[in-house]
Design a protein around this motif. Structure first.
Motif, PDB file in Angstrom:
ATOM      1  N   ALA A 221       0.983  -2.343 -11.687  1.00 55.41           N
ATOM      2  CA  ALA A 221       0.902  -1.550 -10.457  1.00 55.41           C
ATOM      3  C   ALA A 221      -0.133  -0.430 -10.556  1.00 55.41           C
ATOM      4  CB  ALA A 221       2.275  -0.952 -10.140  1.00 55.41           C
ATOM      5  N   ARG A 222      -1.033  -0.440  -9.590  1.00 56.50           N
ATOM      6  CA  ARG A 222      -2.013   0.636  -9.440  1.00 56.50           C
ATOM      7  C   ARG A 222      -1.856   1.242  -8.048  1.00 56.50           C
ATOM      8  NH1 ARG A 222      -5.913   0.921 -13.353  1.00 56.50           N
ATOM      9  NH2 ARG A 222      -5.962  -0.848 -14.808  1.00 56.50           N
ATOM     10  N   VAL A 223      -1.872   2.576  -8.005  1.00 57.55           N
ATOM     11  CA  VAL A 223      -1.746   3.300  -6.733  1.00 57.55           C
ATOM     12  C   VAL A 223      -2.820   4.369  -6.691  1.00 57.55           C
ATOM     13  CG1 VAL A 223      -0.313   4.857  -5.356  1.00 57.55           C
ATOM     14  CG2 VAL A 223       0.734   2.898  -6.502  1.00 57.55           C
ATOM     15  N   ARG A 224      -3.489   4.466  -5.549  1.00 62.40           N
ATOM     16  CA  ARG A 224      -4.527   5.476  -5.371  1.00 62.40           C
ATOM     17  C   ARG A 224      -4.171   6.395  -4.208  1.00 62.40           C
ATOM     18  NH1 ARG A 224      -9.050   4.190  -8.334  1.00 62.40           N
ATOM     19  NH2 ARG A 224     -10.186   5.876  -7.312  1.00 62.40           N
ATOM     20  N   TYR A 225      -4.453   7.677  -4.391  1.00 63.11           N
ATOM     21  CA  TYR A 225      -4.423   8.644  -3.302  1.00 63.11           C
ATOM     22  C   TYR A 225      -5.881   9.063  -3.089  1.00 63.11           C
ATOM     23  CZ  TYR A 225       0.609   9.013  -4.200  1.00 63.11           C
ATOM     24  OH  TYR A 225       1.944   8.746  -4.376  1.00 63.11           O
ATOM     25  N   GLY A 226      -6.561   8.396  -2.161  1.00 59.27           N
ATOM     26  CA  GLY A 226      -7.984   8.652  -1.981  1.00 59.27           C
ATOM     27  C   GLY A 226      -8.744   8.250  -3.234  1.00 59.27           C
ATOM     28  N   PRO A 227      -9.555   9.153  -3.779  1.00 57.65           N
ATOM     29  CA  PRO A 227     -10.344   8.798  -4.975  1.00 57.65           C
ATOM     30  C   PRO A 227      -9.556   8.886  -6.278  1.00 57.65           C
ATOM     31  CG  PRO A 227     -10.844  11.043  -4.313  1.00 57.65           C
ATOM     32  CD  PRO A 227      -9.902  10.497  -3.262  1.00 57.65           C
ATOM     33  N   VAL A 228      -8.333   9.394  -6.224  1.00 59.52           N
ATOM     34  CA  VAL A 228      -7.544   9.630  -7.432  1.00 59.52           C
ATOM     35  C   VAL A 228      -6.555   8.484  -7.645  1.00 59.52           C
ATOM     36  CG1 VAL A 228      -5.916  11.170  -8.587  1.00 59.52           C
ATOM     37  CG2 VAL A 228      -7.736  12.123  -7.150  1.00 59.52           C
ATOM     38  N   GLU A 229      -6.574   7.906  -8.822  1.00 54.17           N
ATOM     39  CA  GLU A 229      -5.605   6.860  -9.160  1.00 54.17           C
ATOM     40  C   GLU A 229      -4.389   7.501  -9.804  1.00 54.17           C
ATOM     41  OE1 GLU A 229      -6.287   2.478 -10.425  1.00 54.17           O
ATOM     42  OE2 GLU A 229      -6.080   3.630 -12.296  1.00 54.17           O
ATOM     43  N   ALA A 230      -3.208   7.310  -9.202  1.00 54.13           N
ATOM     44  CA  ALA A 230      -1.978   7.939  -9.681  1.00 54.13           C
ATOM     45  C   ALA A 230      -1.195   7.067 -10.652  1.00 54.13           C
ATOM     46  CB  ALA A 230      -1.089   8.300  -8.488  1.00 54.13           C
ATOM     47  N   LEU A 231      -1.265   5.751 -10.493  1.00 50.92           N
ATOM     48  CA  LEU A 231      -0.648   4.816 -11.426  1.00 50.92           C
ATOM     49  C   LEU A 231      -1.731   3.885 -11.943  1.00 50.92           C
ATOM     50  CD1 LEU A 231       2.718   3.765  -9.685  1.00 50.92           C
ATOM     51  CD2 LEU A 231       2.357   5.558 -11.400  1.00 50.92           C
ATOM     52  N   HIS A 232      -1.780   3.716 -13.262  1.00 47.33           N
ATOM     53  CA  HIS A 232      -2.877   2.981 -13.893  1.00 47.33           C
ATOM     54  C   HIS A 232      -2.420   1.624 -14.422  1.00 47.33           C
ATOM     55  CE1 HIS A 232      -4.762   6.829 -13.430  1.00 47.33           C
ATOM     56  NE2 HIS A 232      -4.130   7.401 -14.447  1.00 47.33           N
ATOM     57  N   GLY A 233      -1.958   0.765 -13.533  1.00 53.27           N
ATOM     58  CA  GLY A 233      -1.616  -0.591 -13.945  1.00 53.27           C
ATOM     59  C   GLY A 233      -0.349  -0.698 -14.762  1.00 53.27           C
TER      60      GLY A 233
ATOM     61  N   SER B 252      -3.294  -2.396  -6.261  1.00 53.72           N
ATOM     62  CA  SER B 252      -3.241  -3.733  -6.832  1.00 53.72           C
ATOM     63  C   SER B 252      -1.949  -3.854  -7.620  1.00 53.72           C
ATOM     64  CB  SER B 252      -4.448  -4.004  -7.742  1.00 53.72           C
ATOM     65  OG  SER B 252      -4.429  -3.154  -8.867  1.00 53.72           O
ATOM     66  N   GLY B 253      -1.598  -5.096  -7.953  1.00 51.33           N
ATOM     67  CA  GLY B 253      -0.342  -5.327  -8.646  1.00 51.33           C
ATOM     68  C   GLY B 253       0.720  -5.836  -7.701  1.00 51.33           C
ATOM     69  N   ALA B 254       1.984  -5.756  -8.139  1.00 49.16           N
ATOM     70  CA  ALA B 254       3.073  -6.333  -7.346  1.00 49.16           C
ATOM     71  C   ALA B 254       4.367  -5.564  -7.530  1.00 49.16           C
ATOM     72  CB  ALA B 254       3.293  -7.797  -7.744  1.00 49.16           C
ATOM     73  N   VAL B 255       5.197  -5.619  -6.471  1.00 52.39           N
ATOM     74  CA  VAL B 255       6.596  -5.191  -6.539  1.00 52.39           C
ATOM     75  C   VAL B 255       7.432  -6.456  -6.425  1.00 52.39           C
ATOM     76  CG1 VAL B 255       8.432  -3.805  -5.505  1.00 52.39           C
ATOM     77  CG2 VAL B 255       6.068  -2.986  -5.434  1.00 52.39           C
ATOM     78  N   VAL B 256       8.351  -6.638  -7.356  1.00 52.00           N
ATOM     79  CA  VAL B 256       9.167  -7.850  -7.405  1.00 52.00           C
ATOM     80  C   VAL B 256      10.634  -7.459  -7.380  1.00 52.00           C
ATOM     81  CG1 VAL B 256       9.756  -9.908  -8.746  1.00 52.00           C
ATOM     82  CG2 VAL B 256       7.394  -9.069  -8.707  1.00 52.00           C
ATOM     83  N   ARG B 257      11.375  -8.101  -6.487  1.00 51.08           N
ATOM     84  CA  ARG B 257      12.815  -7.852  -6.392  1.00 51.08           C
ATOM     85  C   ARG B 257      13.570  -9.162  -6.559  1.00 51.08           C
ATOM     86  NH1 ARG B 257      16.139  -5.132  -1.294  1.00 51.08           N
ATOM     87  NH2 ARG B 257      18.222  -5.442  -2.180  1.00 51.08           N
ATOM     88  N   ASP B 258      14.475  -9.203  -7.503  1.00 52.27           N
ATOM     89  CA  ASP B 258      15.264 -10.408  -7.783  1.00 52.27           C
ATOM     90  C   ASP B 258      14.372 -11.635  -7.949  1.00 52.27           C
ATOM     91  OD1 ASP B 258      17.483  -8.792  -7.568  1.00 52.27           O
ATOM     92  OD2 ASP B 258      17.948  -9.380  -5.525  1.00 52.27           O
ATOM     93  N   GLY B 259      13.245 -11.433  -8.618  1.00 53.88           N
ATOM     94  CA  GLY B 259      12.336 -12.533  -8.898  1.00 53.88           C
ATOM     95  C   GLY B 259      11.391 -12.909  -7.773  1.00 53.88           C
TER      96      GLY B 259
END
Length: 231
Positions: free
Chosen positions: A9-21, A57-64
């Motif tokens: 999981a990667r999350v960006r707030y504008g130019p700043v990446e808050a979660l790095h994979g 980018s990346g994914a959220v998965v619930r119960d497979g």
């Protein structure tokens, strides 16, 4: 796996990446704690699971099953309850009205938090911080959600009420994920339900395991040691 997960999981707030994979799992059978100081990414991870913050980018998965593109309201309709650290109640409604929105029978909530009984006619916005947390958690319990995400559940509560709250969260038949700055003492001791900790630092996952394996000083953690991150 039954539960909820972040995968790369990667999350960006504008130019700043808050979660790095980051990749981490919250099994249904355990109580999961997302641990970290302010700015570590724990709240962002919780919001991403809830669907209120989109992934870059990346994914959220619930119960497979991937739910990455499912909007937050659909996740909620399918049994996911998110309790943010702020504005978690309807401030213009009374305590009773807040509870009635979650369920017709509010007795279980009032049995858990009897402190709310004399406050039923009060507007929720006039309650103290700890009282609002009790009300927000009561609504989560009454919703009978199968996934419950809570950001700092005991903020503003007395130590006695906080201990009771953690016991409540451990007892729920649900996938429970908490965002905390520190592992609560009652969970660190390992009593009751299995507790899994995912330590975040500056958007990176630096530790995954049980509370007893966690180093005393989060800043001294070595690069990610992960027994649960990719199960």
């Amino acid at each position: 796996m039954r539960g909820i997960e972040l995968r790369d999981a990667r999350v960006r707030y504008g130019p700043v990446e808050a979660l790095h994979g980051i990749t981490l799992a919250a099994p249904h059978t355990a109580l999961t704690v997302l641990l970290g100081r302010n700015g570590a990414g724990r709240t962002t991870a919780l919001r991403t699971l809830a669907g209120t913050v989109p992934l870059s980018s990346g994914a959220v998965v619930r119960d497979g099953r991937a739910i990455t593109h499912q909007p937050a309201h659909e996740r909620a309709a399918q049994g996911l309850c998110y309790v943010p650290d702020r504005e978690a109640v309807f401030s213009s409604l009374t305590v009773a009205e807040n509870l009635n929105l979650a369920a017709g029978d509010t007795a279980p909530a009032l049995d858990t938090y009897p402190e709310l009984r004399p406050l039923l006619s009060r507007r929720a916005g006039t309650l103290s911080g700890g009282e609002q947390r009790m009300l927000a958690l009561s609504r989560a319990v009454l919703s009978r959600a199968t996934v419950i995400l809570v950001d700092e559940p005991t903020q503003g509560m007395s130590p006695t009420t906080a201990t009771r709250t953690y016991a409540l969260l451990q007892s729920l038949d649900a996938c429970v994920v908490l965002a905390e700055q520190r592992v609560p003492p009652g969970l660190r001791k390992g009593a009751g339900r299995t507790t899994i900790v995912h330590e975040l630092r500056r958007g990176e996952l630096v530790f995954s395991g049980e509370p007893g394996e966690l180093d005393e000083d989060p800043e001294e953690l070595s690069p990610a040691r992960s027994r649960y991150a990719q199960e």
